[in-house]
Write an enzyme that holds these catalytic residues in place. Structure first.
Site: not given
Length: 285
Positions: A178, A128
């Site tokens: 993230h 991610s």
């Protein structure tokens, strides 16, 4: 139907992620697991397990985690690899992976000393972080607004808005991981001198596919306003393109089999000399 261009680096990354997730028995002893390869700041800094910075990107927590990340990678990777070239795209992925995960470890160390909490023991895994970095690169060439989970926001802030929404939908996802991916993407865009040193090329080039990968050709700067999709559209596009690729490969296999069958049929016909020899043998017997 002609086979569509196949982005080799993107397909290789997807294959590697799936292989490591499936853990086939024949390769299990060489493949990392969540226990041995996740992004654990305490084990990286205090036990010098540096390989976790790399291996953690290829580990996933479950089927949905893997599927969502690979669909997103297939779409983003295909667009960027065609635009940047296979070599530069591969360097970009390596830069985003190492930079975002190094940031994660460094920030965790700082928070451990500045704030209360078990920051050094908060592990992370998955692709991610790299995907958020790739999204920053995509948005950098877009003008106007983007649709993020049904919200129309400025392209400049689209990655941050997506970060906030993903965190609300999946509160157990790694907010820090993230965010480090976004920061790594911004560093790529702002670090012109760093790109020249590595060297990394800018996105002011269009690419053409050659043999084993995409090669650079100079053209005017390209905008992706018509190519950027929201998350649901990315999934649908990735599924459609993967099915198209599979169909093209199947058609190519059928054509190869037909050619081989034709060649075999031609080779099975006896030569003129062999026919004469057989006739002589028949009449002399």
């Amino acid at each position: 139907m002609e086979s569509p261009d196949k982005p080799p680096a993107t397909l290789g990354l997807v294959a590697a992620n799936v292989l490591i997730y499936l853990q086939p028995q024949a390769l299990a002893k060489w493949l990392p697991t969540l226990e041995s390869g996740c992004l654990d700041p305490s084990r990286i800094l205090w036990k010098r397990e540096w390989t976790r910075i790399i291996t953690s990107a290829f580990l996933h927590m479950g089927d949905h985690h893997l599927y969502y990340n690979m669909a997103s990678l297939f779409y983003k990777g295909t667009v960027l690899e065609r635009e940047m070239g296979t070599e530069t795209f591969s360097k970009l992925v390596a830069f985003l992976l190492i930079t975002s995960h190094t940031m994660y470890v460094g920030i965790s160390y700082l928070l451990h000393h500045l704030l209360e909490g078990n920051w050094m023991y908060r592990s992370a895994a998955g692709f991610s972080g790299v995907l958020f970095g790739l999204k920053v690169i995509l948005h950098s060439k877009s003008h106007g607004h983007q649709n993020v989970f049904g919200f129309r926001v400025s392209s400049r802030w689209a990655s941050w808005v997506e970060l906030a929404i993903v965190q609300m939908i999946f509160p157990r996802s790694s907010l820090l991981g993230h965010a480090c991916g976004i920061l790594a993407g911004l560093l790529w865009l702002k670090g012109g001198h760093l790109r020249e040193f590595l060297p990394f090329d800018s996105l002011s080039t269009r690419q053409r596919f050659q043999g084993r990968g995409y090669a650079r050709t100079r053209e005017a700067s390209h905008s992706w306003d018509d190519e950027l999709l929201d998350e649901q559209e990315e999934l649908e596009r990735a599924i459609a393109e993967s099915l198209q690729l599979a169909q093209a490969n199947a058609n190519e296999s059928r054509r190869s089999s037909s050619r081989e069958a034709g060649t075999s049929g031609q080779n099975s016909q006896p030569s003129a000399n062999e026919l004469r020899r057989r006739r002589l043998q028949f009449y002399s017997s």
